[in-house]
Structures are given as structure tokens and as C-alpha cells.
Write a protein that holds these residues in place. Structure first.
Motif, mmCIF file in Angstrom:
data_model
loop_
_atom_site.group_PDB
_atom_site.id
_atom_site.type_symbol
_atom_site.label_atom_id
_atom_site.label_comp_id
_atom_site.label_asym_id
_atom_site.label_seq_id
_atom_site.Cartn_x
_atom_site.Cartn_y
_atom_site.Cartn_z
ATOM 1 N N VAL A 112 -33.496 8.826 -45.125
ATOM 2 C CA VAL A 112 -34.853 9.814 -45.136
ATOM 3 C C VAL A 112 -34.857 9.936 -43.509
ATOM 4 O O VAL A 112 -35.016 9.156 -42.608
ATOM 5 N N CYS A 113 -35.268 11.238 -43.108
ATOM 6 C CA CYS A 113 -35.456 11.772 -41.771
ATOM 7 C C CYS A 113 -37.007 11.989 -41.806
ATOM 8 O O CYS A 113 -37.187 12.885 -42.643
ATOM 9 N N THR A 114 -37.567 11.422 -40.992
ATOM 10 C CA THR A 114 -39.330 11.356 -41.244
ATOM 11 C C THR A 114 -39.846 12.765 -40.607
ATOM 12 O O THR A 114 -39.405 13.021 -39.470
ATOM 13 N N THR A 115 -40.358 13.776 -41.463
ATOM 14 C CA THR A 115 -41.140 14.892 -40.834
ATOM 15 C C THR A 115 -42.458 14.568 -40.286
ATOM 16 O O THR A 115 -42.771 15.099 -39.507
ATOM 17 N N GLU A 116 -43.078 13.465 -40.894
ATOM 18 C CA GLU A 116 -44.646 13.361 -40.643
ATOM 19 C C GLU A 116 -44.675 11.849 -40.792
ATOM 20 O O GLU A 116 -44.416 11.393 -41.921
ATOM 21 N N ALA A 117 -45.298 11.067 -39.901
ATOM 22 C CA ALA A 117 -45.465 9.680 -40.313
ATOM 23 C C ALA A 117 -46.929 9.427 -40.521
ATOM 24 O O ALA A 117 -47.908 10.143 -39.794
ATOM 25 N N LEU A 118 -47.445 8.674 -41.398
ATOM 26 C CA LEU A 118 -48.853 8.628 -41.995
ATOM 27 C C LEU A 118 -49.205 7.153 -41.946
ATOM 28 O O LEU A 118 -48.537 6.203 -42.091
ATOM 29 N N VAL A 153 -32.423 13.401 -46.597
ATOM 30 C CA VAL A 153 -33.654 13.978 -47.109
ATOM 31 C C VAL A 153 -34.851 14.035 -46.037
ATOM 32 O O VAL A 153 -34.954 12.866 -45.333
ATOM 33 N N HIS A 154 -35.502 15.064 -46.125
ATOM 34 C CA HIS A 154 -36.442 15.227 -45.001
ATOM 35 C C HIS A 154 -37.847 14.777 -45.767
ATOM 36 O O HIS A 154 -38.141 15.521 -46.824
ATOM 37 N N ALA A 211 -46.057 8.964 -24.550
ATOM 38 C CA ALA A 211 -45.228 8.957 -22.981
ATOM 39 C C ALA A 211 -44.722 10.143 -22.910
ATOM 40 O O ALA A 211 -43.899 10.377 -21.774
ATOM 41 N N GLY A 212 -44.899 11.327 -23.669
ATOM 42 C CA GLY A 212 -44.051 12.683 -23.510
ATOM 43 C C GLY A 212 -42.670 12.724 -23.687
ATOM 44 O O GLY A 212 -41.827 13.493 -23.182
ATOM 45 N N LEU A 213 -42.118 11.712 -24.342
ATOM 46 C CA LEU A 213 -40.705 11.507 -24.810
ATOM 47 C C LEU A 213 -40.732 11.996 -26.271
ATOM 48 O O LEU A 213 -41.679 12.380 -27.007
ATOM 49 N N ARG A 214 -39.284 12.226 -26.671
ATOM 50 C CA ARG A 214 -38.898 12.781 -28.066
ATOM 51 C C ARG A 214 -38.540 11.586 -28.977
ATOM 52 O O ARG A 214 -37.944 10.760 -28.559
ATOM 53 N N ALA A 215 -39.103 11.720 -30.265
ATOM 54 C CA ALA A 215 -39.017 10.670 -31.016
ATOM 55 C C ALA A 215 -38.238 11.218 -32.425
ATOM 56 O O ALA A 215 -38.869 12.268 -33.010
ATOM 57 N N VAL A 216 -37.304 10.689 -32.982
ATOM 58 C CA VAL A 216 -36.766 10.901 -34.414
ATOM 59 C C VAL A 216 -36.743 9.661 -35.161
ATOM 60 O O VAL A 216 -36.515 8.513 -34.496
ATOM 61 N N ALA A 217 -36.629 9.771 -36.539
ATOM 62 C CA ALA A 217 -36.802 8.453 -37.145
ATOM 63 C C ALA A 217 -35.911 8.595 -38.551
ATOM 64 O O ALA A 217 -35.984 9.824 -39.190
ATOM 65 N N TYR A 218 -34.788 7.662 -38.589
ATOM 66 C CA TYR A 218 -33.824 7.821 -39.891
ATOM 67 C C TYR A 218 -34.172 6.388 -40.323
ATOM 68 O O TYR A 218 -33.649 5.526 -39.866
ATOM 69 N N CYS A 219 -34.361 6.380 -41.769
ATOM 70 C CA CYS A 219 -34.266 5.050 -42.240
ATOM 71 C C CYS A 219 -33.635 5.351 -43.844
ATOM 72 O O CYS A 219 -33.774 6.130 -44.402
ATOM 73 N N ILE A 220 -32.893 4.072 -43.968
ATOM 74 C CA ILE A 220 -32.116 4.077 -45.263
ATOM 75 C C ILE A 220 -33.156 3.526 -46.290
ATOM 76 O O ILE A 220 -34.023 2.671 -46.148
ATOM 77 N N THR A 221 -32.854 3.914 -47.669
ATOM 78 C CA THR A 221 -33.801 3.258 -48.663
ATOM 79 C C THR A 221 -33.158 2.149 -49.245
ATOM 80 O O THR A 221 -32.137 2.085 -49.718
ATOM 81 N N LEU A 222 -34.045 1.099 -49.642
ATOM 82 C CA LEU A 222 -33.701 0.012 -50.397
ATOM 83 C C LEU A 222 -33.747 -0.136 -51.632
ATOM 84 O O LEU A 222 -33.466 -1.081 -52.592
ATOM 85 N N VAL A 223 -34.653 0.899 -52.102
ATOM 86 C CA VAL A 223 -35.319 0.732 -53.538
ATOM 87 C C VAL A 223 -35.836 2.287 -53.734
ATOM 88 O O VAL A 223 -36.173 2.837 -52.821
ATOM 89 N N ASP A 224 -35.979 2.534 -55.167
ATOM 90 C CA ASP A 224 -36.884 3.673 -55.425
ATOM 91 C C ASP A 224 -38.231 3.352 -55.770
ATOM 92 O O ASP A 224 -38.121 2.637 -57.094
ATOM 93 N N ARG A 225 -39.309 3.439 -55.207
ATOM 94 C CA ARG A 225 -40.534 2.874 -55.588
ATOM 95 C C ARG A 225 -41.195 3.360 -56.760
ATOM 96 O O ARG A 225 -42.044 2.986 -57.538
ATOM 97 N N LEU A 226 -40.366 4.563 -57.376
ATOM 98 C CA LEU A 226 -40.942 5.276 -58.426
ATOM 99 C C LEU A 226 -40.629 4.511 -59.618
ATOM 100 O O LEU A 226 -41.171 4.744 -60.623
ATOM 101 N N GLU A 227 -39.371 3.807 -59.392
ATOM 102 C CA GLU A 227 -38.806 2.918 -60.525
ATOM 103 C C GLU A 227 -39.065 1.661 -60.429
ATOM 104 O O GLU A 227 -39.082 1.010 -61.386
ATOM 105 N N ASP A 228 -39.239 0.950 -59.459
ATOM 106 C CA ASP A 228 -38.966 -0.470 -59.256
ATOM 107 C C ASP A 228 -39.590 -1.005 -58.056
ATOM 108 O O ASP A 228 -40.134 -0.197 -57.114
ATOM 109 N N GLN A 229 -39.787 -2.358 -57.659
ATOM 110 C CA GLN A 229 -40.385 -2.690 -56.141
ATOM 111 C C GLN A 229 -39.393 -3.722 -55.820
ATOM 112 O O GLN A 229 -39.521 -4.187 -54.963
#
Ligand code: R2B
Ligand code: URA
Length: 351
Positions: A112-118, A153-154, A211-229
Motif C-alpha cells: 500500500v502506498c499511502t496517499t493520506e495519513a490519518l 494499492v494507493h 522539514a521541507g523535505l519529500r516523504a513517501v510511504a510504502y507498507c506491505i500488509t500482513l492481514v486483511d482486517r475486514l476478514e481477520d485480526q
């Protein structure tokens, strides 16, 4: 006596930060080692520091662990950014968070590539308290839009303060809600576009942006929380896929292939234009200017330009190369220019 400059990184010198272009951060020391090794095609990987975190340098990339949670990553980022500042590296540096997360409505193993962090209020801000004063910093990321062959996935990412109740888990030491509440909350997250949950990105995005720098975030998922925890055992998740994706992205950006044309933020800047085409965009309502081979559409910025409209109009259609003007701007100003890039200039085809 050796003066320890950056306590938690265990760094006593910052000169290695002078030519750095990318800083990859990840949770654990082991992951940092794995990532650094993946970059190590020229056999130049070095451990620069080891204390609470571990810091490697390989090529023009720093790889650093940040521990778990917002407070930990905020200490790590403060020291990394301080190291860049002390090394006078105010150049174009991109921070990349490489992490694991719980997915929402995506199969385990998805990147998952983060488009917005909440934050936990489901707002895109990092909230903190400085000397009794509540502070609210916008958590702003670039959305990598990089390689068509990589399935990414974004989506929005929720960053929480704890792994358990805060992520709607019923398997911690405490549980203040029912399984129905849990399901309803996860479904609500899905409905507002959240595709994964982890613990650091909102802090990461806000501090790097501050800091005026550029940030991107990519995370791999270890579970689908709609299905399981329950998390899929790490050996069944291909974290190597995430790491090789990051290495390829950085490789492309390093070759200059992707920074402005293929990569971040907008898809603008993909087109190539010739000087003849450029010359036609010389009116206020359709104004293009050029700096080196980068072409910027600046009509929407005309009224706001601190140097006045005239200074942009007289450069319209590529009448002057603005490379020196660009260099004159602050780092923030230069990044603002990035948003206005519409094309690259190429030589006219002969004949
Ligand atoms: C992902 O995984 C860790 C919790 O297990 C945390 O650091 C995060 O963001
Ligand atoms: N990390 C998290 O924070 N949550 C998960 O579900 C998996 C990894």
C-alpha cells in the motif's frame, strides 16, 4: 574524548550525509540491514551508527531503523534531519518509510502506498504537545506513482498509538468494545478510503514535511482486517517484494528517469515538448517557462508570484532559461515549482 553528536542514532560525524538523496526508514534493525543489503550492489554498504537505532549508508542512500510508534520515529527523524542540516545537505532528499501494516480490504502481501495519513481522529494531522501547547502539523506525503509493473494499492493509512485497542483489536490485554463495534469500525475505515493501519506514518509525514523535505510511504500488509485480526506468519509474506520495489524505485529516481516524469505526485511532466511548441505558450492564460529541460505551466501562479507577473511573463514561451532563477529560490520554493512542471524540453527532430 569523542563527542556523541546524535545520541539515539549513535552518530559521531555527519559528513556522510552530505551527498545523501534518499533516507529509507523502517521499524527494526534487522529490516534496516536487509534493506541496506539490497542496495549494496557496489559493495559500499557501511554501518554509520548504532545506538537506539541503527544507521547504514549505501550508495547515496541512508537506511535507518526507527522503532515502533510515533514518539520513537519522531526522535529518529529529528536526528536524521539534524544530520542533513549539519552536513549542509539542503538538496532534494526523499524520505521513504518502508513498513508493515494491517490491510483493509486488500489481500495480505499487498503493497500500500499511502496517499493520506490519518491520526486516530481520522484527520490528516500529527498532534503533539510542546510545552503545554497543543500543536497540529499537517501530515503531507507525496504519492509515489511509479512503476506500472508493480502492483501497488494507493489508499489512506491510519496511524495509531498502540497496536491493540487503537487498531480495533480484541486480542490485547484490554478490550473496551464488542466484536460488532470492531467490524463496524473497520468497515467505516474502508468506506472512507483507508487501506491499511500502522503506527508511524502520520508522524513521519508531518515531520518530514515540516522539514521541507519529500516523504513517501510504502507498507506491505500482513492481514486483511475486514476478514481477520491474526497476522499471517512473517515467513508467508514476501517482504522481499517490498524491498526490491523500493530498490527499483530509488534506482529509477537516481537515473533521473522518474523524479519528475514518472514518479511523484502528479502525472504532469510526462510529456515531451520541443522549443517550437514551447514558444506557443507565451500568454498569461497559457504561460510556460523553461529551466534547463524542465517546462513549467505557471498561469495559475501569475497573480501569486512574489516577484510580480511581469517577471514571469517576460520569460514566457521559453524566452529565457530560468535555471538560475530556480536555483535562487528556497528549497520549498523549488519544490513548489515541481508542482507546476508540465513537460520536458527535447530537441526538435531534424528535418
Ligand atoms: C507496524 O508494525 C509495528 C507493530 O507491529 C508498528 O511499528 C507498525 O507501524
Ligand atoms: N503493523 C500494525 O501496526 N498493524 C498490523 O495489523 C500489522 C502490522
Amino acid at each position: 574524548m569523542v563527542l556523541l553528536l546524535l545520541h539515539h542514532l549513535g552518530l559521531t560525524s555527519v559528513h556522510e550525509f552530505a551527498d545523501v538523496k534518499f533516507i529509507c526508514v523502517c521499524g527494526t534493525n534487522e529490516r534496516a540491514h536487509e534493506i541496506a543489503k539490497a542496495f549494496n550492489v557496489n559493495n559500499d554498504m557501511r554501518e554509520l551508527g548504532r545506538s537506539r537505532f541503527v544507521v547504514y549508508k549505501v550508495q547515496n542512500v541512508i537506511v535507518c531503523s526507527h522503532g515502533m510508534g510515533g514518539p520513537s520515529i519522531s526522535i529518529c527523524l529529528n536526528e536524521l534531519i539534524k544530520a542533513l542540516n549539519m552536513a549542509c545537505n539542503c538538496a532534494d532528499v526523499t524520505f521513504i518509510r518502508v513498513g508493515t501494516s494491517g490491510g483493509i480490504g486488500v489481500p495480505p502481501g499487498t503493497i500500500v502506498c499511502t496517499t493520506e495519513a490519518l491520526n486516530e481522529d481520522l484527520e490528516p494531522f500529527y498532534l503533539t504537545n510542546i510545552m503545554g501547547k497543543k500543536m497540529k502539523y499537517p501530515a503531507i506525503l507525496d504519492t509515489g506513482d511509479i512503476e506500472e509493473e508493480i502492483v501497488v494499492v494507493h489508499g489512506k493509512t491510519l496511524s495509531t498509538n498502540c497496536f491493540y485497542e487503537n487498531q480495533a483489536r480484541t486480542d490485547g490485554a484490554f478490550c473496551s468494545f464488542t466484536q460488532d463495534d470492531q467490524r463496524a469500525y473497520i468497515r467505516k475505515l474502508y468506506s472512507i478510503g483507508v487501506r491499511n493501519i500502522e503506527m508511524e506514518i502520520v508522524t513521519f509525514a508531518a515531520i518530514v514535511h515540516r522539514a521541507g523535505l519529500r516523504a513517501v510511504a510504502y507498507c506491505i500488509t500482513l492481514v486483511d482486517r475486514l476478514e481477520d485480526q491474526a497476522l499471517i506468519p512473517p515467513e508467508n509474506i514476501d517482504v522481499g517484494k517490498l524491498i526490491s520495489t523500493i530498490v527499483r524505485i530509488v534506482g529509477k529516481m537516481n537515473k533521473g528517469l522518474c523524479r519528475h516524469c514518472l514518479a511523484f505526485g502528479t502525472r504532469r511532466g510526462k510529456d515531451l515538448v520541443t522549443r517550437c511548441e514551447l514558444r506557443q505558450h507565451d500568454r498569461a492564460e497559457d504561460l510556460w517557462i523553461v529551466a534547463g529541460d524542465r517546462v513549467f505551466g505557471v498561469s495559475e501562479f501569475l497573480l501569486e508570484h512574489p516577484g510580480g507577473q511581469r517577471s514571469l511573463l517576460k520569460r514566457g514561451g521559453g524566452a529565457m532559461d530560468c535555471l538560475e532563477d530556480l536555483a535562487f529560490h528556497s528549497q520549498k520554493g523549488r519544490w513548489m515549482w515541481d508542482n507546476f512542471q508540465v513537460a520536458r524540453l527535447v530537441e526538435c527532430a531534424p528535418g
